[in-house]
Scaffold this motif. Sequence first.
Motif, PDB file in Angstrom:
ATOM      1  N   SER A   1      43.078  23.506  43.302  1.00  0.00           N
ATOM      2  CA  SER A   1      42.039  23.096  42.365  1.00  0.00           C
ATOM      3  C   SER A   1      42.637  22.950  40.973  1.00  0.00           C
ATOM      4  N   GLN A   2      42.199  21.953  40.236  1.00  0.00           N
ATOM      5  CA  GLN A   2      42.724  21.698  38.899  1.00  0.00           C
ATOM      6  C   GLN A   2      41.966  22.447  37.813  1.00  0.00           C
ATOM      7  N   THR A   3      40.950  23.195  38.207  1.00  0.00           N
ATOM      8  CA  THR A   3      40.236  24.057  37.265  1.00  0.00           C
ATOM      9  C   THR A   3      40.146  25.458  37.855  1.00  0.00           C
ATOM     10  N   GLU A   4      39.988  26.444  36.989  1.00  0.00           N
ATOM     11  CA  GLU A   4      39.888  27.824  37.466  1.00  0.00           C
ATOM     12  C   GLU A   4      38.542  28.060  38.150  1.00  0.00           C
ATOM     13  N   GLU A   5      38.591  28.802  39.247  1.00  0.00           N
ATOM     14  CA  GLU A   5      37.396  29.210  39.974  1.00  0.00           C
ATOM     15  C   GLU A   5      37.485  30.712  40.228  1.00  0.00           C
ATOM     16  N   PHE A   6      36.343  31.369  40.149  1.00  0.00           N
ATOM     17  CA  PHE A   6      36.277  32.806  40.397  1.00  0.00           C
ATOM     18  C   PHE A   6      35.374  33.045  41.602  1.00  0.00           C
ATOM     19  N   ARG A   7      35.952  33.596  42.659  1.00  0.00           N
ATOM     20  CA  ARG A   7      35.263  33.782  43.932  1.00  0.00           C
ATOM     21  C   ARG A   7      35.137  35.278  44.240  1.00  0.00           C
ATOM     22  N   ILE A   8      34.061  35.642  44.934  1.00  0.00           N
ATOM     23  CA  ILE A   8      33.861  37.037  45.345  1.00  0.00           C
ATOM     24  C   ILE A   8      33.592  37.084  46.844  1.00  0.00           C
ATOM     25  N   LEU A   9      34.304  37.963  47.531  1.00  0.00           N
ATOM     26  CA  LEU A   9      34.013  38.279  48.927  1.00  0.00           C
ATOM     27  C   LEU A   9      33.243  39.598  48.944  1.00  0.00           C
ATOM     28  N   PHE A  10      32.045  39.583  49.481  1.00  0.00           N
ATOM     29  CA  PHE A  10      31.179  40.765  49.530  1.00  0.00           C
ATOM     30  C   PHE A  10      31.283  41.402  50.917  1.00  0.00           C
ATOM     31  N   LEU A  11      31.562  42.700  50.965  1.00  0.00           N
ATOM     32  CA  LEU A  11      31.736  43.413  52.227  1.00  0.00           C
ATOM     33  C   LEU A  11      30.716  44.544  52.342  1.00  0.00           C
ATOM     34  N   ASP A  12      30.340  44.870  53.590  1.00  0.00           N
ATOM     35  CA  ASP A  12      29.440  46.006  53.801  1.00  0.00           C
ATOM     36  C   ASP A  12      30.247  47.288  53.975  1.00  0.00           C
ATOM     37  N   LYS A  13      29.577  48.378  54.349  1.00  0.00           N
ATOM     38  CA  LYS A  13      30.268  49.667  54.440  1.00  0.00           C
ATOM     39  C   LYS A  13      31.291  49.723  55.564  1.00  0.00           C
ATOM     40  N   LYS A  14      31.189  48.786  56.516  1.00  0.00           N
ATOM     41  CA  LYS A  14      32.188  48.697  57.591  1.00  0.00           C
ATOM     42  C   LYS A  14      33.255  47.647  57.283  1.00  0.00           C
ATOM     43  N   ASN A  15      33.251  47.177  56.048  1.00  0.00           N
ATOM     44  CA  ASN A  15      34.175  46.138  55.589  1.00  0.00           C
ATOM     45  C   ASN A  15      34.015  44.829  56.353  1.00  0.00           C
ATOM     46  N   GLN A  16      32.789  44.580  56.804  1.00  0.00           N
ATOM     47  CA  GLN A  16      32.471  43.290  57.406  1.00  0.00           C
ATOM     48  C   GLN A  16      32.006  42.337  56.299  1.00  0.00           C
ATOM     49  N   LEU A  17      32.335  41.085  56.464  1.00  0.00           N
ATOM     50  CA  LEU A  17      32.029  40.109  55.429  1.00  0.00           C
ATOM     51  C   LEU A  17      30.538  39.777  55.415  1.00  0.00           C
ATOM     52  N   ILE A  18      29.910  40.002  54.261  1.00  0.00           N
ATOM     53  CA  ILE A  18      28.489  39.673  54.084  1.00  0.00           C
ATOM     54  C   ILE A  18      28.347  38.257  53.536  1.00  0.00           C
ATOM     55  N   ALA A  19      29.117  37.961  52.505  1.00  0.00           N
ATOM     56  CA  ALA A  19      28.988  36.660  51.825  1.00  0.00           C
ATOM     57  C   ALA A  19      30.282  36.328  51.103  1.00  0.00           C
ATOM     58  N   ASP A  20      30.430  35.064  50.842  1.00  0.00           N
ATOM     59  CA  ASP A  20      31.599  34.526  50.133  1.00  0.00           C
ATOM     60  C   ASP A  20      31.055  33.523  49.135  1.00  0.00           C
ATOM     61  N   GLU A  21      31.185  33.827  47.841  1.00  0.00           N
ATOM     62  CA  GLU A  21      30.558  32.981  46.826  1.00  0.00           C
ATOM     63  C   GLU A  21      31.523  32.644  45.699  1.00  0.00           C
ATOM     64  N   ILE A  22      31.407  31.417  45.194  1.00  0.00           N
ATOM     65  CA  ILE A  22      32.075  31.076  43.940  1.00  0.00           C
ATOM     66  C   ILE A  22      31.147  31.489  42.812  1.00  0.00           C
ATOM     67  N   GLN A  23      31.619  32.418  41.996  1.00  0.00           N
ATOM     68  CA  GLN A  23      30.780  32.961  40.931  1.00  0.00           C
ATOM     69  C   GLN A  23      30.802  32.076  39.689  1.00  0.00           C
ATOM     70  N   GLN A  24      32.000  31.558  39.361  1.00  0.00           N
ATOM     71  CA  GLN A  24      32.134  30.738  38.170  1.00  0.00           C
ATOM     72  C   GLN A  24      33.174  29.650  38.393  1.00  0.00           C
ATOM     73  N   ARG A  25      32.968  28.505  37.738  1.00  0.00           N
ATOM     74  CA  ARG A  25      33.977  27.460  37.624  1.00  0.00           C
ATOM     75  C   ARG A  25      34.217  27.218  36.146  1.00  0.00           C
ATOM     76  N   GLY A  26      35.473  26.989  35.779  1.00  0.00           N
ATOM     77  CA  GLY A  26      35.776  26.846  34.362  1.00  0.00           C
ATOM     78  C   GLY A  26      36.644  25.664  34.044  1.00  0.00           C
ATOM     79  N   THR A  27      37.610  25.886  33.149  1.00  0.00           N
ATOM     80  CA  THR A  27      38.516  24.835  32.694  1.00  0.00           C
ATOM     81  C   THR A  27      39.860  25.015  33.392  1.00  0.00           C
ATOM     82  N   VAL A  28      40.866  24.319  32.886  1.00  0.00           N
ATOM     83  CA  VAL A  28      42.187  24.398  33.509  1.00  0.00           C
ATOM     84  C   VAL A  28      42.827  25.782  33.345  1.00  0.00           C
TER      85      VAL A  28
END
Length: 253
Positions: A149-176
Amino acid sequence: MSEDLFGLSESPLSLRDRGSKAGKTAKSKEPKHYHGHRDRLRQRFDEAGAEALQSYELLEMLLFSCIKQGDTKPLAKALIERFGSFAKVLAAPRERLMEVQGCGEKTARFIKELQAAAVLFAKDQVDPQTPLSSWSAVMNYIHAAMAHSQTEEFRILFLDKKNQLIADEIQQRGTVDHAPVYPREVIKRALEHGASALILVHNHPSGDPTPSRADIEMTARINDALKPLNIVLHDHIIIAQHGHASFRGLNLL
């Protein structure tokens, strides 16, 4: 009586016109240099796989799907020359793809569809039940999704108490070189998902995955905000085109 009246002679102009038309007809019947090329390229792929093709050849073969006739090799070569690699072509913004001669709106859309398919394929290799034990698949996925990607992106992987994946989201998109991240927004989304742990991911379009001072300070603020809520920050990964950096591996967490 003139011979022209009986059609026994012709003017120099009409002879020249006739010769020109005959030349065009003969030329049009000559096979184009790329005739049969598509079949030969497909045959190489069928017999030896993608490893037998250069990057531009794989791209030109894929372009057959949206460019039904003609030679796609010049466009494939031009795209890779402009952006640097097969992966960078797929990751290029649609508007920049259309700056390349021969790449219209339909072709640019098709290339973005190829990128979406590649990212989804990588994502499906991650086992949502045990993402931490399939860490190489996680890295392959986020690399495919973010490294070029030519711009910065901030992503979060959300896990439950068993470390199973709940969600995967891009929180922010910015500049270069900057994507604004607010700890309160991270906390808000973690609580909304009922997450017990997080993995933060962002990319460095510069190509250098080394954490900046701002990266380190931002991560520390998020970690401090998560601790009272008993939410674990497993790691913060910085992805770049040719590698990645782990805050956990660098003892920054």
